[in-house]
Design a protein around this motif. Structure first.
Motif, PDB file in Angstrom:
ATOM      1  N   ARG A  19       9.579   7.606   2.448  1.00  0.00           N
ATOM      2  CA  ARG A  19      10.683   8.457   2.921  1.00  0.00           C
ATOM      3  C   ARG A  19      12.044   7.840   2.583  1.00  0.00           C
ATOM      4  NH1 ARG A  19       9.596  11.588   8.253  1.00  0.00           N
ATOM      5  NH2 ARG A  19       7.396  12.097   8.065  1.00  0.00           N
ATOM      6  N   LEU A  20      12.145   6.527   2.736  1.00  0.00           N
ATOM      7  CA  LEU A  20      13.408   5.857   2.401  1.00  0.00           C
ATOM      8  C   LEU A  20      13.728   5.996   0.918  1.00  0.00           C
ATOM      9  CD1 LEU A  20      13.027   2.649   4.578  1.00  0.00           C
ATOM     10  CD2 LEU A  20      14.712   4.481   4.914  1.00  0.00           C
ATOM     11  N   VAL A  21      12.714   5.858   0.077  1.00  0.00           N
ATOM     12  CA  VAL A  21      12.931   6.012  -1.365  1.00  0.00           C
ATOM     13  C   VAL A  21      13.354   7.442  -1.670  1.00  0.00           C
ATOM     14  CG1 VAL A  21      11.813   5.950  -3.634  1.00  0.00           C
ATOM     15  CG2 VAL A  21      11.356   4.151  -1.963  1.00  0.00           C
ATOM     16  N   TRP A  22      12.694   8.396  -1.038  1.00  0.00           N
ATOM     17  CA  TRP A  22      13.044   9.803  -1.243  1.00  0.00           C
ATOM     18  C   TRP A  22      14.500  10.057  -0.883  1.00  0.00           C
ATOM     19  CZ3 TRP A  22      14.663  13.795   1.958  1.00  0.00           C
ATOM     20  CH2 TRP A  22      14.627  15.066   1.404  1.00  0.00           C
ATOM     21  N   GLY A  23      15.022   9.368   0.141  1.00  0.00           N
ATOM     22  CA  GLY A  23      16.389   9.575   0.596  1.00  0.00           C
ATOM     23  C   GLY A  23      17.456   8.841  -0.199  1.00  0.00           C
ATOM     24  N   LEU A  24      17.055   7.991  -1.131  1.00  0.00           N
ATOM     25  CA  LEU A  24      18.043   7.267  -1.929  1.00  0.00           C
ATOM     26  C   LEU A  24      18.682   8.178  -2.969  1.00  0.00           C
ATOM     27  CD1 LEU A  24      16.162   3.927  -2.752  1.00  0.00           C
ATOM     28  CD2 LEU A  24      18.062   4.236  -1.148  1.00  0.00           C
ATOM     29  N   ARG A  25      19.923   7.905  -3.272  1.00  0.00           N
ATOM     30  CA  ARG A  25      20.534   8.614  -4.393  1.00  0.00           C
ATOM     31  C   ARG A  25      19.918   8.054  -5.669  1.00  0.00           C
ATOM     32  NH1 ARG A  25      24.217   5.102  -6.621  1.00  0.00           N
ATOM     33  NH2 ARG A  25      25.035   3.535  -5.218  1.00  0.00           N
ATOM     34  N   PRO A  26      19.984   8.779  -6.788  1.00  0.00           N
ATOM     35  CA  PRO A  26      19.383   8.275  -8.031  1.00  0.00           C
ATOM     36  C   PRO A  26      19.898   6.875  -8.367  1.00  0.00           C
ATOM     37  CG  PRO A  26      20.014  10.555  -8.289  1.00  0.00           C
ATOM     38  CD  PRO A  26      20.561  10.111  -6.957  1.00  0.00           C
ATOM     39  N   GLY A  27      18.960   5.965  -8.616  1.00  0.00           N
ATOM     40  CA  GLY A  27      19.310   4.590  -8.933  1.00  0.00           C
ATOM     41  C   GLY A  27      19.704   3.756  -7.731  1.00  0.00           C
ATOM     42  N   GLY A  28      19.570   4.324  -6.529  1.00  0.00           N
ATOM     43  CA  GLY A  28      19.972   3.633  -5.313  1.00  0.00           C
ATOM     44  C   GLY A  28      19.130   2.410  -5.021  1.00  0.00           C
ATOM     45  N   GLY A  29      19.684   1.498  -4.235  1.00  0.00           N
ATOM     46  CA  GLY A  29      19.007   0.250  -3.919  1.00  0.00           C
ATOM     47  C   GLY A  29      18.530   0.185  -2.482  1.00  0.00           C
ATOM     48  N   LEU A  30      17.540  -0.675  -2.262  1.00  0.00           N
ATOM     49  CA  LEU A  30      16.990  -0.898  -0.934  1.00  0.00           C
ATOM     50  C   LEU A  30      16.544  -2.354  -0.857  1.00  0.00           C
ATOM     51  CD1 LEU A  30      16.002   0.452   1.770  1.00  0.00           C
ATOM     52  CD2 LEU A  30      13.792   0.719   0.643  1.00  0.00           C
ATOM     53  N   VAL A  31      16.902  -3.023   0.226  1.00  0.00           N
ATOM     54  CA  VAL A  31      16.445  -4.386   0.455  1.00  0.00           C
ATOM     55  C   VAL A  31      15.475  -4.351   1.629  1.00  0.00           C
ATOM     56  CG1 VAL A  31      17.093  -6.742   1.071  1.00  0.00           C
ATOM     57  CG2 VAL A  31      18.621  -5.366  -0.369  1.00  0.00           C
ATOM     58  N   LEU A  32      14.277  -4.883   1.407  1.00  0.00           N
ATOM     59  CA  LEU A  32      13.276  -4.984   2.458  1.00  0.00           C
ATOM     60  C   LEU A  32      13.105  -6.455   2.808  1.00  0.00           C
ATOM     61  CD1 LEU A  32      10.513  -2.638   1.016  1.00  0.00           C
ATOM     62  CD2 LEU A  32      12.011  -2.162   2.932  1.00  0.00           C
ATOM     63  N   ALA A  33      13.006  -6.743   4.079  1.00  0.00           N
ATOM     64  CA  ALA A  33      12.761  -8.116   4.525  1.00  0.00           C
ATOM     65  C   ALA A  33      11.595  -8.099   5.503  1.00  0.00           C
ATOM     66  CB  ALA A  33      14.008  -8.679   5.197  1.00  0.00           C
ATOM     67  N   THR A  34      10.744  -9.097   5.382  1.00  0.00           N
ATOM     68  CA  THR A  34       9.578  -9.165   6.247  1.00  0.00           C
ATOM     69  C   THR A  34       9.051 -10.592   6.295  1.00  0.00           C
ATOM     70  OG1 THR A  34       7.485  -8.074   6.775  1.00  0.00           O
ATOM     71  CG2 THR A  34       7.854  -8.639   4.463  1.00  0.00           C
ATOM     72  N   TYR A  96      14.538  -7.165  -3.252  1.00  0.00           N
ATOM     73  CA  TYR A  96      15.716  -6.412  -3.675  1.00  0.00           C
ATOM     74  C   TYR A  96      15.223  -5.385  -4.688  1.00  0.00           C
ATOM     75  CZ  TYR A  96      18.126 -10.241  -1.423  1.00  0.00           C
ATOM     76  OH  TYR A  96      18.550 -11.167  -0.493  1.00  0.00           O
ATOM     77  N   CYS A  97      15.285  -4.110  -4.294  1.00  0.00           N
ATOM     78  CA  CYS A  97      14.665  -3.037  -5.073  1.00  0.00           C
ATOM     79  C   CYS A  97      15.687  -1.994  -5.499  1.00  0.00           C
ATOM     80  CB  CYS A  97      13.592  -2.336  -4.243  1.00  0.00           C
ATOM     81  SG  CYS A  97      12.361  -3.447  -3.534  1.00  0.00           S
ATOM     82  N   ARG A  98      15.334  -1.279  -6.552  1.00  0.00           N
ATOM     83  CA  ARG A  98      16.148  -0.164  -7.027  1.00  0.00           C
ATOM     84  C   ARG A  98      15.213   0.989  -7.330  1.00  0.00           C
ATOM     85  NH1 ARG A  98      20.990   0.143  -6.984  1.00  0.00           N
ATOM     86  NH2 ARG A  98      21.209  -2.099  -7.062  1.00  0.00           N
ATOM     87  N   GLN A  99      15.685   2.205  -7.043  1.00  0.00           N
ATOM     88  CA  GLN A  99      14.884   3.391  -7.330  1.00  0.00           C
ATOM     89  C   GLN A  99      14.623   3.459  -8.830  1.00  0.00           C
ATOM     90  OE1 GLN A  99      16.716   7.306  -6.909  1.00  0.00           O
ATOM     91  NE2 GLN A  99      14.971   7.902  -5.642  1.00  0.00           N
ATOM     92  N   LYS A 100      13.360   3.706  -9.180  1.00  0.00           N
ATOM     93  CA  LYS A 100      12.981   3.792 -10.595  1.00  0.00           C
ATOM     94  C   LYS A 100      13.616   5.026 -11.226  1.00  0.00           C
ATOM     95  CE  LYS A 100       8.418   1.682 -10.030  1.00  0.00           C
ATOM     96  NZ  LYS A 100       6.972   1.946 -10.083  1.00  0.00           N
ATOM     97  N   GLU A 101      13.859   4.906 -12.514  1.00  0.00           N
ATOM     98  CA  GLU A 101      14.353   6.056 -13.277  1.00  0.00           C
ATOM     99  C   GLU A 101      13.270   7.142 -13.281  1.00  0.00           C
ATOM    100  OE1 GLU A 101      17.367   6.379 -14.888  1.00  0.00           O
ATOM    101  OE2 GLU A 101      17.979   4.458 -14.026  1.00  0.00           O
ATOM    102  N   THR A 102      13.667   8.359 -13.071  1.00  0.00           N
ATOM    103  CA  THR A 102      12.685   9.453 -13.127  1.00  0.00           C
ATOM    104  C   THR A 102      12.736  10.096 -14.500  1.00  0.00           C
ATOM    105  OG1 THR A 102      14.283  10.996 -12.211  1.00  0.00           O
ATOM    106  CG2 THR A 102      12.773   9.924 -10.657  1.00  0.00           C
ATOM    107  N   GLN A 103      11.584  10.486 -14.975  1.00  0.00           N
ATOM    108  CA  GLN A 103      11.509  11.147 -16.270  1.00  0.00           C
ATOM    109  C   GLN A 103      11.930  12.602 -16.104  1.00  0.00           C
ATOM    110  OE1 GLN A 103      10.707   9.770 -19.164  1.00  0.00           O
ATOM    111  NE2 GLN A 103      10.317   7.753 -18.282  1.00  0.00           N
ATOM    112  N   SER A 104      12.861  13.033 -16.913  1.00  0.00           N
ATOM    113  CA  SER A 104      13.299  14.422 -16.869  1.00  0.00           C
ATOM    114  C   SER A 104      12.382  15.248 -17.752  1.00  0.00           C
ATOM    115  CB  SER A 104      14.751  14.482 -17.314  1.00  0.00           C
ATOM    116  OG  SER A 104      14.965  15.513 -18.203  1.00  0.00           O
ATOM    117  N   THR A 105      12.023  16.417 -17.276  1.00  0.00           N
ATOM    118  CA  THR A 105      11.154  17.307 -18.057  1.00  0.00           C
ATOM    119  C   THR A 105      11.996  18.455 -18.566  1.00  0.00           C
ATOM    120  OG1 THR A 105      10.524  18.487 -16.048  1.00  0.00           O
ATOM    121  CG2 THR A 105       9.059  16.711 -16.784  1.00  0.00           C
ATOM    122  N   ALA A 106      12.530  18.292 -19.742  1.00  0.00           N
ATOM    123  CA  ALA A 106      13.398  19.330 -20.336  1.00  0.00           C
ATOM    124  C   ALA A 106      12.642  20.144 -21.330  1.00  0.00           C
ATOM    125  CB  ALA A 106      14.615  18.675 -20.994  1.00  0.00           C
TER     126      ALA A 106
END
Length: 106
Positions: A19-34, A96-106
């Motif tokens: 859900r967090l990844v879904w909510g990121l803007r394209p190329g957005g980052g997320l840091v997880l700590a555990t 330290y993560c970044r949303q993967k590039e999505t493949q565009s289907t044109a």
């Protein structure tokens, strides 16, 4: 996210990360700590309190975030002692993560 995952089941952790990844803007980052550990619903003492904890081993968490659509840009392992008189050093993992590039289907 800093340690909020530890008190959730593995299923809930996986769902929340998706859900967090879904909510990121394209190329957005997320840091997880555990605390990296292959444990599920174990009783531990944290800051003098008994708590139930669930976590993943490092490799399993990296796999989980990758399947959710994140690329791990870097990993940082550290031994940290919480600010409590009875605390002992514990391993911490920061992804330290970044949303993967999505493949565009044109």
């Amino acid at each position: 996210m800093y340690f909020s995952l530890l008190q959730m089941s593995r299923e809930r952790q996986s769902d929340l990360i998706r859900r967090l990844v879904w909510g990121l803007r394209p190329g957005g980052g997320l840091v997880l700590a555990t605390v990296p550990a292959d444990v599920e619903d174990v009783e531990v003492v944290f800051m003098g309190q008994q708590v139930r904890a669930t976590s993943f081993a490092t490799e399993d968490l990296v796999s989980l975030v990758s399947r959710a659509g994140l690329a791990v840009e870097s990993k940082h392992h550290a031994m940290i002692t919480p600010a409590h008189p009875d605390a002992v050093p514990e391993p911490h993992l920061f992804l330290y993560c970044r949303q993967k590039e999505t493949q565009s289907t044109a």
